[in-house]
Each structure stands twice: as C-alpha cells, then as structure tokens.
Design a protein around this motif. Structure first.
Motif, PDB file in Angstrom:
ATOM      1  N   GLY A  47       0.775  -1.240   0.000  1.00 48.26           N
ATOM      2  CA  GLY A  47       0.000   0.000   0.000  1.00 48.26           C
ATOM      3  C   GLY A  47       0.802   1.283   0.000  1.00 48.26           C
ATOM      4  O   GLY A  47       0.238   2.363  -0.133  1.00 48.26           O
ATOM      5  N   LEU A  48       2.109   1.197   0.180  1.00 49.29           N
ATOM      6  CA  LEU A  48       2.946   2.393   0.034  1.00 49.29           C
ATOM      7  C   LEU A  48       3.906   2.155  -1.124  1.00 49.29           C
ATOM      8  O   LEU A  48       4.236   1.013  -1.436  1.00 49.29           O
ATOM      9  CB  LEU A  48       3.728   2.669   1.326  1.00 49.29           C
ATOM     10  CG  LEU A  48       2.903   3.268   2.472  1.00 49.29           C
ATOM     11  CD1 LEU A  48       3.726   3.325   3.748  1.00 49.29           C
ATOM     12  CD2 LEU A  48       2.389   4.646   2.108  1.00 49.29           C
ATOM     13  N   PRO A  49       4.357   3.251  -1.766  1.00 47.31           N
ATOM     14  CA  PRO A  49       5.184   3.068  -2.969  1.00 47.31           C
ATOM     15  C   PRO A  49       6.580   2.547  -2.650  1.00 47.31           C
ATOM     16  O   PRO A  49       7.342   3.179  -1.923  1.00 47.31           O
ATOM     17  CB  PRO A  49       5.252   4.475  -3.573  1.00 47.31           C
ATOM     18  CG  PRO A  49       4.826   5.412  -2.507  1.00 47.31           C
ATOM     19  CD  PRO A  49       4.034   4.652  -1.505  1.00 47.31           C
ATOM     20  N   LEU A  50       6.881   1.390  -3.200  1.00 51.18           N
ATOM     21  CA  LEU A  50       8.209   0.801  -3.041  1.00 51.18           C
ATOM     22  C   LEU A  50       8.488  -0.111  -4.226  1.00 51.18           C
ATOM     23  O   LEU A  50       7.693  -1.002  -4.514  1.00 51.18           O
ATOM     24  CB  LEU A  50       8.272  -0.013  -1.733  1.00 51.18           C
ATOM     25  CG  LEU A  50       9.622  -0.671  -1.422  1.00 51.18           C
ATOM     26  CD1 LEU A  50      10.712   0.380  -1.206  1.00 51.18           C
ATOM     27  CD2 LEU A  50       9.524  -1.575  -0.197  1.00 51.18           C
ATOM     28  N   GLY A  51       9.587   0.143  -4.895  1.00 50.31           N
ATOM     29  CA  GLY A  51      10.036  -0.736  -5.970  1.00 50.31           C
ATOM     30  C   GLY A  51      11.327  -1.406  -5.539  1.00 50.31           C
ATOM     31  O   GLY A  51      12.079  -0.860  -4.726  1.00 50.31           O
ATOM     32  N   ALA A  52      11.577  -2.599  -6.074  1.00 51.88           N
ATOM     33  CA  ALA A  52      12.833  -3.289  -5.767  1.00 51.88           C
ATOM     34  C   ALA A  52      13.320  -4.017  -7.000  1.00 51.88           C
ATOM     35  O   ALA A  52      12.514  -4.611  -7.728  1.00 51.88           O
ATOM     36  CB  ALA A  52      12.630  -4.267  -4.616  1.00 51.88           C
ATOM     37  N   THR A  53      14.622  -3.952  -7.225  1.00 56.13           N
ATOM     38  CA  THR A  53      15.244  -4.727  -8.293  1.00 56.13           C
ATOM     39  C   THR A  53      16.232  -5.675  -7.631  1.00 56.13           C
ATOM     40  O   THR A  53      17.195  -5.231  -6.999  1.00 56.13           O
ATOM     41  CB  THR A  53      15.944  -3.805  -9.300  1.00 56.13           C
ATOM     42  OG1 THR A  53      15.015  -2.782  -9.703  1.00 56.13           O
ATOM     43  CG2 THR A  53      16.394  -4.578 -10.528  1.00 56.13           C
TER      44      THR A  53
END
Ligand SMILES: *Cc1c(COP(=O)(O)O)cnc(C)c1O
Length: 390
Positions: free
Chosen positions: A255-261
């Motif tokens: 629900g909160l913005p988080l991207g991961a590579t």
C-alpha cells in the motif's frame, strides 16, 4: 464539496475513473462517500496485499513513522538493510536496489542488463527483448519495453534498443536473438495488464535455457504477479527457473510506494558507486511496511492464495457467459461473453469491485480475502456474467 467535479477540474486528465469515491474500509471491504460497501477484488491494482487498513501493517508503518520518515541514501538505515536481507534470503538473489515504482524497478533492470552486456560483449550488445502484449511501465524507456503499440503512439521517439517477440513462441525468441545483440530478456510470468495471459512453463524454461547458453540476462518483471500473488512468493518460482534480475513493486509494501530490483550472482557487482540512485528509494516507512508484509507471506498464506485461486477458477469455469478463465493464483482473467465494461459496472452497482484487462475482467483480490466474502462476490459475478446470455 463535490470531489468528482473538483477532481475533473484540477487533476490531470489521465485517468478515466469509475464513479466511486472511496473514503474508508477494512480488509477486503471498502466504503464509498455514500456509505455503500464493496467487496474489493481489485486491491488498488494488486497493491493492497492484505486489503485496506490492515492492523499489523498499520502498526509496522506507524512505528517507523514515530522514529524517522526519511534519511536519504547518504546514510544507513535499518529497515532498508533488513528488507534487502529478507528479499535475498527468500529468493537466493544477492543484492537489492530500492526505488518507488514498478517502472523504476524495470529501469534499473534495463540499466543493469546494458552495463553487464557492455562489459562482457561490447557496447553494441544493448538490446532488450520483451514480449508482445507485455506491460512494463510508463516512463519512455519502460514504454519502449512495453510490447503494446497503443501505448507508444503519441510519445515517439522512445528509448531505442527494444525488441518484442511473440508470446509462447520460442522460435520467434530464438530468431530475434540470432538477429540482434541482446543483453537481456524481460518477461512477466503472467502478463497482467496485457490481458492476463500466462506464459507456458515450457516457453519460460526455453527462454531460461537460451539465456544460459548465450550469457543473456533472464529478467522477470514481478511487479504484478510477484509478492505472493501467484501462490508462490514470486511467479518464476512456479516454473523452477532462476532469473538473473527480478523487478517488483505493487504488492511489496502492501500500500505504500516501493520498488525493488533484485540482482542475482552474475550482476551482483554490475552497478557501482554513482551508477544509479533514487532519493526516495528504500524509504524507511515503506521498507518497514514491506518487512511486515514479507514476513507474513509464509507457506500458510501462500497455500491460502492457491485455495482461493482454485475456488475462483472452479466456480467460474464453464459458467454461462464465461468463455475462459486464465491466469495464476490471484491474478485471474475472465473472458466474458458480455462486454467487460458492462460486467464491471453492474458488479460495481451490486457492491463488487473488479478490474479490466484488454477485454477481460481482471480479478486481483487481497491474498487473505475471507472465503465467505469471496464466495459472496463470486455469486454476484456469476449472476452478472450470465445475465442475458443465451
Ligand atoms: C503496474 C506494472 C508496472 C508499472 O508499475 P508502476 O508502479 O505503475 O510504475 C510494470 N510492470 C508490470 C508487470 C506491472 O503490472
């Protein structure tokens, strides 16, 4: 105050919103301005993994808010390091780069592939192969990666160096690899936005083998299917392949913005100091939320995802007005006889929120949606899908 007209007057015209304003909710039930309740089978497009206002998630986020909300990446912070460790331990990957969205997670993957290939094969080896019907984001580079012409039309020139192969056609992939110097192949195990099109296991394994043979990076876009939604922690795990790069976002922090590579062994050290960055990337509040989310994605939860998936597939398959049910886990698409838009509006009227994907009705319920709520929503869906269908 009329929020709908305020929105129309002042918010950029990019979203054709449904005529509903959400004001609150609990779990898989959301409530609109008039107090009407809806069973939510869309979860903010696969974001709210445990629905809205989930208590454990709220506590994790609020606890971190009480400490500090941001430090920048110039300093160490515990939530970022702990989350990276958890992600690596659960996947066998080696390092994580954090960003804020799916598009950014894919941008990082693409940069990694280009730098890796340039170092090993020369800078001409810059092509990224993706698939037709894919969706990888809205930045100019991830648009170029997206294999759908309709998204490209008004925004050329896009970032060069992208190729699109046919879905489930290994010969087409191989032909493109023979014709162009390809650095990486980026795939979604189930193409979500493009119409809930699942890749065949043999196709994915064939791509993995080609990547292995030719030292091309296998990159999985797990932005939508990842984080428990497939019934495994990540979609690729269903097929026993080992990607070199995994990009994810949406449900990661629920629900909160988080991207991961996520970076595997081959590319663990490809990016060095100054090669990439993101001011908000690895934000401590988002990472604290993701630690809580990930720690709940255990075998029991994943088993529950598979059971809910089976319930939906068994209930809808062969029903009047249903041509097919596609997808995996809790990313499912219904090919309806009626126009998808009509099905969506009528479900909404009857208190069930569902989404679309290229002519299909797309279901993305919370991973823990209570069975009785799911059954109630399915009753409505069966009714609406079969209405006036001979
Ligand atoms: C939603 C999505 C993206 C883009 O994510 P944003 O957070 O909107 O940038 C990329 N890839 C896939 C597979 C997606 O479903």
């Amino acid at each position: 105050m009329d929020i709908k007209s305020l929105d129309h007057q002042y918010v950029a015209n990019t979203y054709n919103r449904f005529p509903v304003e959400i004001v609150s909710g609990k779990g898989s039930v959301v409530v609109d301005r008039d107090g009407k309740e809806y069973i939510d089978l869309g979860t903010g497009i696969a974001v709210n993994a445990f629905g809205v206002a989930d208590e454990a998630w709220q506590q994790a986020v609020i606890a971190q808010m009480g400490k500090f909300q941001h430090t920048s990446n110039l300093y160490y912070s515990e939530p970022c390091a702990v989350l990276a460790k958890m992600l690596c331990e659960r996947t066998g990957m080696k390092k994580v780069f954090f960003s804020n969205s799916g598009a950014e997670a894919n941008e990082c993957a693409i940069k990694v592939a280009r730098k890796y290939a340039a170092g090993k094969k020369g800078k001409d080896c810059c092509y990224i192969l993706t698939l037709e019907h894919s969706f990888h984001g809205r930045t100019l580079t991830t648009l170029a990666a997206t294999g759908q012409e309709e998204f490209h039309r008004d925004f050329r020139p896009l970032t060069p160096g992208f190729l699109h192969a046919k879905v489930n056609d290994l010969a087409d992939v191989e032909a493109k690899l023979d014709a162009y110097p390809v650095a990486g192949i980026l795939i979604e195990i189930v193409q979500g936005e493009g119409g809930v099109i699942p890749l065949e296991e043999s196709f994915v394994k064939g791509i993995a083998a080609l990547c292995q043979e030719r030292d091309i990076l296998l990159m999985c876009d797990e932005v939508q299917i990842g984080n428990g939604r497939s019934g495994m922690l990540y979609g690729y795990m269903n097929f026993g392949v080992k990607p070199d790069v995994v990009s994810t976002a949406k449900g990661l922090c629920a629900g909160l913005p988080l991207g991961a590579t996520l970076l595997g062994e081959k590319v663990e050290y490809t990016l060095g100091y100054g090669d990439h960055g993101s001011t908000f990337g690895g934000n401590p509040i988002c990472c604290a939320g993701a630690i809580s989310t990930l720690s709940r994605m255990d075998e029991a939860l994943l088993q529950g995802v598979r059971e809910r998936s089976k319930k939906i597939v068994d209930t809808l398959t062969g029903k009047k007005g249903v041509k097919a049910v596609t997808g995996m886990g809790l990313l499912l698409g219904i090919d309806p006889v009626r126009p998808a838009g009509d099905v969506i509006s009528e479900c909404m009227e009857r208190g069930v929120l569902v989404l679309s994907a290229h002519g299909k009705v797309r279901l993305l319920p919370a991973l823990n949606i209570p069975m009785d709520l799911l059954e109630k929503a399915l009753d409505v869906l069966v009714d609406v899908l079969g209405k006036d269908v001979s």
